[in-house]
Design a protein around this motif. Sequence first.
Motif, PDB file in Angstrom:
ATOM      1  N   MET A 114      23.201  18.812   0.313  1.00 42.77           N
ATOM      2  CA  MET A 114      23.145  19.925   1.231  1.00 42.77           C
ATOM      3  C   MET A 114      23.228  19.340   2.644  1.00 42.77           C
ATOM      4  SD  MET A 114      20.267  22.987   1.701  1.00 42.77           S
ATOM      5  CE  MET A 114      19.487  22.558   0.214  1.00 42.77           C
ATOM      6  N   ASN A 115      24.126  19.883   3.454  1.00 45.98           N
ATOM      7  CA  ASN A 115      24.310  19.366   4.802  1.00 45.98           C
ATOM      8  C   ASN A 115      23.137  19.718   5.695  1.00 45.98           C
ATOM      9  OD1 ASN A 115      26.746  18.364   3.980  1.00 45.98           O
ATOM     10  ND2 ASN A 115      27.905  20.110   4.709  1.00 45.98           N
ATOM     11  N   GLN A 116      23.083  20.948   6.102  1.00 43.55           N
ATOM     12  CA  GLN A 116      22.000  21.402   6.963  1.00 43.55           C
ATOM     13  C   GLN A 116      21.454  22.703   6.386  1.00 43.55           C
ATOM     14  OE1 GLN A 116      23.081  21.804  11.068  1.00 43.55           O
ATOM     15  NE2 GLN A 116      21.227  22.892  11.591  1.00 43.55           N
ATOM     16  N   ALA A 117      20.161  22.774   6.231  1.00 47.59           N
ATOM     17  CA  ALA A 117      19.547  23.968   5.649  1.00 47.59           C
ATOM     18  C   ALA A 117      19.373  25.033   6.722  1.00 47.59           C
ATOM     19  CB  ALA A 117      18.204  23.621   5.033  1.00 47.59           C
ATOM     20  N   SER A 118      19.616  26.272   6.328  1.00 50.35           N
ATOM     21  CA  SER A 118      19.383  27.426   7.185  1.00 50.35           C
ATOM     22  C   SER A 118      18.474  28.381   6.438  1.00 50.35           C
ATOM     23  CB  SER A 118      20.697  28.143   7.510  1.00 50.35           C
ATOM     24  OG  SER A 118      21.557  27.302   8.219  1.00 50.35           O
ATOM     25  N   LYS A 119      17.641  29.076   7.155  1.00 50.51           N
ATOM     26  CA  LYS A 119      16.752  30.056   6.521  1.00 50.51           C
ATOM     27  C   LYS A 119      17.377  31.439   6.663  1.00 50.51           C
ATOM     28  CE  LYS A 119      12.478  27.620   6.837  1.00 50.51           C
ATOM     29  NZ  LYS A 119      11.523  27.735   5.779  1.00 50.51           N
ATOM     30  N   ILE A 120      17.289  32.223   5.584  1.00 55.68           N
ATOM     31  CA  ILE A 120      17.765  33.599   5.581  1.00 55.68           C
ATOM     32  C   ILE A 120      16.668  34.464   4.968  1.00 55.68           C
ATOM     33  CG2 ILE A 120      20.211  32.954   5.418  1.00 55.68           C
ATOM     34  CD1 ILE A 120      20.034  33.695   2.416  1.00 55.68           C
ATOM     35  N   GLU A 121      16.757  35.740   5.199  1.00 50.86           N
ATOM     36  CA  GLU A 121      15.826  36.676   4.569  1.00 50.86           C
ATOM     37  C   GLU A 121      16.580  37.500   3.553  1.00 50.86           C
ATOM     38  OE1 GLU A 121      13.247  39.041   7.015  1.00 50.86           O
ATOM     39  OE2 GLU A 121      13.152  37.473   8.524  1.00 50.86           O
ATOM     40  N   ILE A 122      16.016  37.596   2.360  1.00 48.34           N
ATOM     41  CA  ILE A 122      16.587  38.410   1.297  1.00 48.34           C
ATOM     42  C   ILE A 122      15.479  39.310   0.776  1.00 48.34           C
ATOM     43  CG2 ILE A 122      17.649  38.399  -0.984  1.00 48.34           C
ATOM     44  CD1 ILE A 122      18.706  35.597  -0.368  1.00 48.34           C
ATOM     45  N   PRO A 123      15.684  40.625   0.799  1.00 48.66           N
ATOM     46  CA  PRO A 123      14.649  41.514   0.276  1.00 48.66           C
ATOM     47  C   PRO A 123      14.495  41.336  -1.245  1.00 48.66           C
ATOM     48  CG  PRO A 123      16.444  42.767   1.306  1.00 48.66           C
ATOM     49  CD  PRO A 123      16.821  41.335   1.327  1.00 48.66           C
ATOM     50  N   VAL A 124      13.275  41.132  -1.681  1.00 40.44           N
ATOM     51  CA  VAL A 124      12.959  40.993  -3.104  1.00 40.44           C
ATOM     52  C   VAL A 124      11.678  41.761  -3.400  1.00 40.44           C
ATOM     53  CG1 VAL A 124      14.104  38.749  -3.363  1.00 40.44           C
ATOM     54  CG2 VAL A 124      11.699  38.826  -2.723  1.00 40.44           C
ATOM     55  N   GLU A 125      11.406  41.952  -4.665  1.00 41.07           N
ATOM     56  CA  GLU A 125      10.170  42.616  -5.062  1.00 41.07           C
ATOM     57  C   GLU A 125       8.981  41.717  -4.738  1.00 41.07           C
ATOM     58  OE1 GLU A 125      10.456  43.828  -9.127  1.00 41.07           O
ATOM     59  OE2 GLU A 125      12.260  45.013  -8.748  1.00 41.07           O
ATOM     60  N   GLU A 126       7.801  42.312  -4.588  1.00 41.54           N
ATOM     61  CA  GLU A 126       6.602  41.553  -4.205  1.00 41.54           C
ATOM     62  C   GLU A 126       6.296  40.416  -5.179  1.00 41.54           C
ATOM     63  OE1 GLU A 126       3.122  43.787  -3.147  1.00 41.54           O
ATOM     64  OE2 GLU A 126       4.341  45.342  -2.206  1.00 41.54           O
TER      65      GLU A 126
END
Length: 78
Positions: free
Chosen positions: A1-13
């Motif tokens: 993996m080159n560079q990690a990026s953070k994303i938000e993904i809606p998921v169940e609790e």
Amino acid sequence: MNQASKIEIPVEEATAAALSDVRRLEAVGRLIDRLVQPGADDPLIALFERTAAEAEAAGLTKAEVEAELAAYNAERRA
């Protein structure tokens, strides 16, 4: 993996709670990297297209498929 990026993904609790485990979260990140490869054919879209073609070949109409999906989604919400 080159560079990690953070994303938000809606998921169940419950899913979010399970992903509080760093090892599991990293594994899911690797899975997403393999699933969504920029510039490559999207394997998820390809799966949907194959499934739709198979349903059509079996004689199902688009309306029947949509009705089944709606029933499935309603059942999951109940």
